[in-house]
Each structure stands twice: as structure tokens, then as C-alpha cells.
Motif scaffolding. Structure first.
Motif, PDB file in Angstrom:
ATOM      1  N   LEU A  22       0.810  -1.216   0.000  1.00  0.00           N
ATOM      2  CA  LEU A  22       0.000   0.000   0.000  1.00  0.00           C
ATOM      3  C   LEU A  22       0.847   1.272   0.000  1.00  0.00           C
ATOM      4  N   ARG A  23       2.106   1.165   0.421  1.00  0.00           N
ATOM      5  CA  ARG A  23       2.988   2.338   0.430  1.00  0.00           C
ATOM      6  C   ARG A  23       3.662   2.587  -0.923  1.00  0.00           C
ATOM      7  N   LYS A  24       3.564   1.621  -1.832  1.00  0.00           N
ATOM      8  CA  LYS A  24       4.190   1.796  -3.147  1.00  0.00           C
ATOM      9  C   LYS A  24       3.373   2.789  -3.971  1.00  0.00           C
ATOM     10  N   PRO A  25       4.033   3.787  -4.566  1.00  0.00           N
ATOM     11  CA  PRO A  25       3.310   4.802  -5.338  1.00  0.00           C
ATOM     12  C   PRO A  25       2.450   4.225  -6.457  1.00  0.00           C
ATOM     13  N   MET A  32      -6.243   4.527  -6.054  1.00  0.00           N
ATOM     14  CA  MET A  32      -6.920   5.816  -6.125  1.00  0.00           C
ATOM     15  C   MET A  32      -7.796   5.891  -7.377  1.00  0.00           C
ATOM     16  N   ARG A  33      -7.309   5.346  -8.485  1.00  0.00           N
ATOM     17  CA  ARG A  33      -8.122   5.330  -9.714  1.00  0.00           C
ATOM     18  C   ARG A  33      -9.369   4.471  -9.534  1.00  0.00           C
ATOM     19  N   VAL A  34      -9.235   3.362  -8.831  1.00  0.00           N
ATOM     20  CA  VAL A  34     -10.358   2.436  -8.656  1.00  0.00           C
ATOM     21  C   VAL A  34     -11.330   2.913  -7.586  1.00  0.00           C
ATOM     22  N   PHE A  35     -10.807   3.375  -6.439  1.00  0.00           N
ATOM     23  CA  PHE A  35     -11.653   3.687  -5.286  1.00  0.00           C
ATOM     24  C   PHE A  35     -11.866   5.172  -5.034  1.00  0.00           C
ATOM     25  N   GLY A  36     -11.136   6.014  -5.746  1.00  0.00           N
ATOM     26  CA  GLY A  36     -11.323   7.452  -5.601  1.00  0.00           C
ATOM     27  C   GLY A  36     -10.397   8.087  -4.585  1.00  0.00           C
ATOM     28  N   GLY A  44      -1.003  11.834   2.019  1.00  0.00           N
ATOM     29  CA  GLY A  44      -0.828  11.275   0.687  1.00  0.00           C
ATOM     30  C   GLY A  44      -0.781   9.761   0.645  1.00  0.00           C
ATOM     31  N   GLU A  45      -0.797   9.131   1.800  1.00  0.00           N
ATOM     32  CA  GLU A  45      -0.781   7.671   1.866  1.00  0.00           C
ATOM     33  C   GLU A  45      -2.206   7.134   1.835  1.00  0.00           C
TER      34      GLU A  45
END
Length: 79
Positions: A22-25, A32-36, A44-45
Motif C-alpha cells: 500500500l505504500r508503493k506509489p 486511487m483510480r479504482v476507489f477514488g 498522501g498515503e
């Protein structure tokens, strides 16, 4: 635990590995694209609590979202 060591097996903490993913950019960006943007904390995490609300539950929507999460995160844990 001694038996595991005598067999020279490795113990993998899948929860820790998932947190690392989850910490990988690139993973964060996919999620973020899938869940918003609502799953992104102020730092930013990934806000794991917010993400959990979307994916853990008994509805078909929860199940579908959880499957999407697994498709994104699991490959990096299994390798």
C-alpha cells in the motif's frame, strides 16, 4: 516455531507485506483510480480505515471491491 526453523522454512507476515504494498506509489495510484480520492489521507498515503470501509462487508458491492483490491495488491505479496 522450532519445528519451522528446523525445516528452514521462511515465515511471511502477509499483513505486513500488504501494508508495504500500500505504500508503493504505483499501487497507491491504481487504488486511487479504482476507489477514488477519498481513500487518500492528508499525508498522501492510503487511509486503510477508509479503504476497509469500502471493501469489508457482506454486500455484493463489498465483495466486488474486495476482489478489485486483491487483484491490485496480491501480486506483489505473492511474488
Amino acid at each position: 516455531m522450532r519445528g519451522v526453523k528446523s525445516l528452514r522454512l521462511s515465515i511471511i507476515d502477509a499483513d505486513q507485506a500488504g501494508h508495504h504494498q500500500l505504500r508503493k506509489p504505483e499501487i497507491r495510484d491504481q487504488l486511487m483510480r479504482v476507489f477514488g480520492n477519498e481513500i487518500i489521507a492528508q499525508d498522501g498515503e492510503i487511509d486503510r480505515r477508509r479503504l476497509a470501509l469500502l471493501v469489508f462487508g457482506e454486500t455484493p458491492e463489498h465483495n466486488q471491491r474486495r476482489e478489485l483490491l486483491n487483484q491490485i495488491v496480491r501480486p506483489g505479496i505473492q511474488n
